[in-house]
Design a protein around this motif. Structure first.
Motif, PDB file in Angstrom:
ATOM      1  N   ILE A  72      -0.758  -3.682   4.520  1.00 52.11           N
ATOM      2  CA  ILE A  72      -0.906  -2.444   4.747  1.00 52.11           C
ATOM      3  C   ILE A  72      -2.051  -1.654   3.718  1.00 52.11           C
ATOM      4  O   ILE A  72      -2.108  -1.972   2.643  1.00 52.11           O
ATOM      5  CB  ILE A  72       0.607  -1.868   4.384  1.00 52.11           C
ATOM      6  N   CYS A  73      -2.743  -0.937   4.578  1.00 53.60           N
ATOM      7  CA  CYS A  73      -3.754   0.266   4.148  1.00 53.60           C
ATOM      8  C   CYS A  73      -2.881   1.591   3.957  1.00 53.60           C
ATOM      9  O   CYS A  73      -2.759   2.012   5.014  1.00 53.60           O
ATOM     10  CB  CYS A  73      -5.103  -0.004   4.428  1.00 53.60           C
ATOM     11  N   GLY A  74      -2.705   1.905   2.725  1.00 49.73           N
ATOM     12  CA  GLY A  74      -2.131   3.224   2.802  1.00 49.73           C
ATOM     13  C   GLY A  74      -0.555   3.007   2.263  1.00 49.73           C
ATOM     14  O   GLY A  74      -0.294   1.936   1.551  1.00 49.73           O
ATOM     15  N   ARG A  75       0.376   4.021   2.638  1.00 48.86           N
ATOM     16  CA  ARG A  75       1.652   3.883   1.957  1.00 48.86           C
ATOM     17  C   ARG A  75       2.727   3.946   2.735  1.00 48.86           C
ATOM     18  O   ARG A  75       2.900   4.431   3.881  1.00 48.86           O
ATOM     19  CB  ARG A  75       1.823   5.612   1.052  1.00 48.86           C
ATOM     20  N   ILE A  76       3.962   3.106   2.345  1.00 47.51           N
ATOM     21  CA  ILE A  76       5.249   3.033   3.155  1.00 47.51           C
ATOM     22  C   ILE A  76       6.030   3.661   2.356  1.00 47.51           C
ATOM     23  O   ILE A  76       6.321   3.490   1.193  1.00 47.51           O
ATOM     24  CB  ILE A  76       5.657   1.738   3.338  1.00 47.51           C
ATOM     25  N   ALA A  77       6.635   4.997   2.799  1.00 55.63           N
ATOM     26  CA  ALA A  77       7.801   5.683   2.242  1.00 55.63           C
ATOM     27  C   ALA A  77       8.840   5.087   1.579  1.00 55.63           C
ATOM     28  O   ALA A  77       9.555   4.109   2.279  1.00 55.63           O
ATOM     29  CB  ALA A  77       8.128   6.915   3.164  1.00 55.63           C
ATOM     30  N   LYS A  78       9.016   5.034   0.343  1.00 53.87           N
ATOM     31  CA  LYS A  78       9.915   4.299  -0.403  1.00 53.87           C
ATOM     32  C   LYS A  78      10.268   2.782  -0.140  1.00 53.87           C
ATOM     33  O   LYS A  78      11.083   2.068  -0.301  1.00 53.87           O
ATOM     34  CB  LYS A  78      11.658   4.948  -0.059  1.00 53.87           C
ATOM     35  N   GLY A  79       9.019   2.134   0.474  1.00 53.84           N
ATOM     36  CA  GLY A  79       8.716   0.802   0.615  1.00 53.84           C
ATOM     37  C   GLY A  79       9.749   0.277   1.681  1.00 53.84           C
ATOM     38  O   GLY A  79       9.919  -0.988   1.804  1.00 53.84           O
ATOM     39  N   GLU A  80      10.358   1.093   2.648  1.00 57.25           N
ATOM     40  CA  GLU A  80      11.339   0.499   3.543  1.00 57.25           C
ATOM     41  C   GLU A  80      10.861   0.690   4.835  1.00 57.25           C
ATOM     42  O   GLU A  80      10.136   1.493   5.262  1.00 57.25           O
ATOM     43  CB  GLU A  80      12.598   1.769   3.470  1.00 57.25           C
ATOM     44  N   TRP A  81      11.165  -0.560   5.700  1.00 56.62           N
ATOM     45  CA  TRP A  81      10.816  -0.639   6.991  1.00 56.62           C
ATOM     46  C   TRP A  81      12.195  -0.955   7.692  1.00 56.62           C
ATOM     47  O   TRP A  81      12.669  -1.915   7.443  1.00 56.62           O
ATOM     48  CB  TRP A  81       9.791  -1.790   7.293  1.00 56.62           C
ATOM     49  N   LYS A  82      12.506  -0.059   8.409  1.00 54.78           N
ATOM     50  CA  LYS A  82      13.887  -0.389   9.229  1.00 54.78           C
ATOM     51  C   LYS A  82      13.479  -0.764  10.758  1.00 54.78           C
ATOM     52  O   LYS A  82      12.653  -0.037  11.394  1.00 54.78           O
ATOM     53  CB  LYS A  82      14.635   1.107   9.452  1.00 54.78           C
TER      54      LYS A  82
END
Length: 330
Positions: A72-82
């Motif tokens: 991933i380039c960039g951010r994932i909010a709270k590190g969560e993928w649903k």
């Protein structure tokens, strides 16, 4: 067209190499198999990008200069993928969020192969990012190709394939200068909308029009003039660190100094423009200060929720992203 390489060290039991691509009109591109990195790009004796003093410096401290950032380039909010009824938790390496793939593929030593013929000089990098690394599912094979031709085009292609459903949103993270300070460059971006973000860099409110804001680069203007405007978004991120939603024009973005220009094309739907806001003449990047350069990170725009369908890669589905950097003298 010419290719060559030199070994400059060892890391993780593998050779570290610097690769050189040279075209017929004297443009020279130097690459590293550490992170499939664009190290330098020289036209008429002038380096167009931020470059550390030595190849050995790149693996001493993570710096993102020219690297292939992923998964991933960039951010994932709270590190969560649903996904469906499941939630994948990624490492939180920037406050409450996941950023730049964790200890991502830009910190790995890639395999490489060189190719040259009458029309181009190419370097092909490959790596396997194994399931579970940085919390991502799926064994993912990634291929990055840099191709230089005699018209001063540098093509950059990322291809990938996973054996399980996963998420993938990579980008090249080169900082462009065109031989000048980034804030002094003229920039044009073919985008009518951008994504505002919160203080952590997470999009918060969908697309906003660029019209009437410092984010309006539909006509070429000096980056520093836009940075000087009073705007809450610029204050939140200390400069530009925002996704621009591309409107489909052939040239997605254009940078110009007094003597050089760069036309950027891509098949990505967005480009994240970052003005080196964090540089403060410290660490391995001690030669660089704030706003010394600008990135053009071609990717899917990040989102604030945890439904990441746009960057979901199904098992056996091929990923491909193409970028072209056309350099010219004025």
């Amino acid at each position: 067209m010419k290719t060559s390489f030199r070994k400059y060290g060892r890391l993780k039991g593998q050779d570290l190499c610097e690769i050189t691509l040279t075209n017929d009109v004297g443009m020279e591109v130097k690459l590293l198999n550490y992170g499939a990195t664009l190290e330098s790009l020289t036209l008429a004796g002038v380096n167009m990008v931020l470059t550390l003093p030595k190849s050995e410096d790149y693996h001493q401290e993570r710096n993102y200069l020219g690297g292939t950032i992923g998964r991933i380039c960039g951010r994932i909010a709270k590190g969560e993928w649903k996904h469906g009824n499941e939630v994948t938790h990624l490492p939180l390496n920037e406050g409450e969020n996941h950023v730049h793939g964790g200890l991502g593929i830009d910190t790995d030593v890639w395999n490489f192969q060189l190719q040259a013929d009458e029309t181009s000089a190419r370097a092909v990098f490959t790596i396997v990012d194994y399931a579970g690394h940085n919390g991502f599912p799926g064994n993912l094979k990634v291929k990055v190709t840099y191709r230089l031709d005699s018209q001063n085009n540098l093509d950059y292609k990322i291809e990938a394939l996973s054996d399980q459903m996963t998420i993938f949103n990579p980008a090249n993270h080169t900082y462009f200068t065109l031989g000048k300070r980034g804030a002094d460059l003229m920039m044009k971006v073919a985008a009518d909308y951008y994504l505002p973000v919160d203080g952590a860099g997470i999009p918060t409110d969908g697309m906003h029009p660029v019209a009437g804001t410092p984010f309006d680069f539909r006509k070429s203007r000096i980056i520093g003039d836009a940075l000087a405007e009073e705007d809450e978004q610029l204050k939140l991120r200390n400069g530009f660190d925002h996704p621009f939603i591309l409107n489909g024009e052939k040239i997605a973005a254009k940078l110009e100094s007094h003597h050089f220009g760069l036309e950027f094309t891509t098949d990505a739907p967005a480009v994240v423009i970052y003005t080196g806001n964090h540089f403060d003449h410290s660490g391995i990047c001690r030669d660089f200060g704030q706003y010394d350069a600008v990135t053009l990170e071609a990717q899917y725009p990040p989102v604030g929720d945890h439904n990441l369908q746009a960057i979901t890669l199904l098992a056996g589905e091929k990923f491909e992203r193409n970028c072209r950097y056309h350099f010219y003298q004025k």
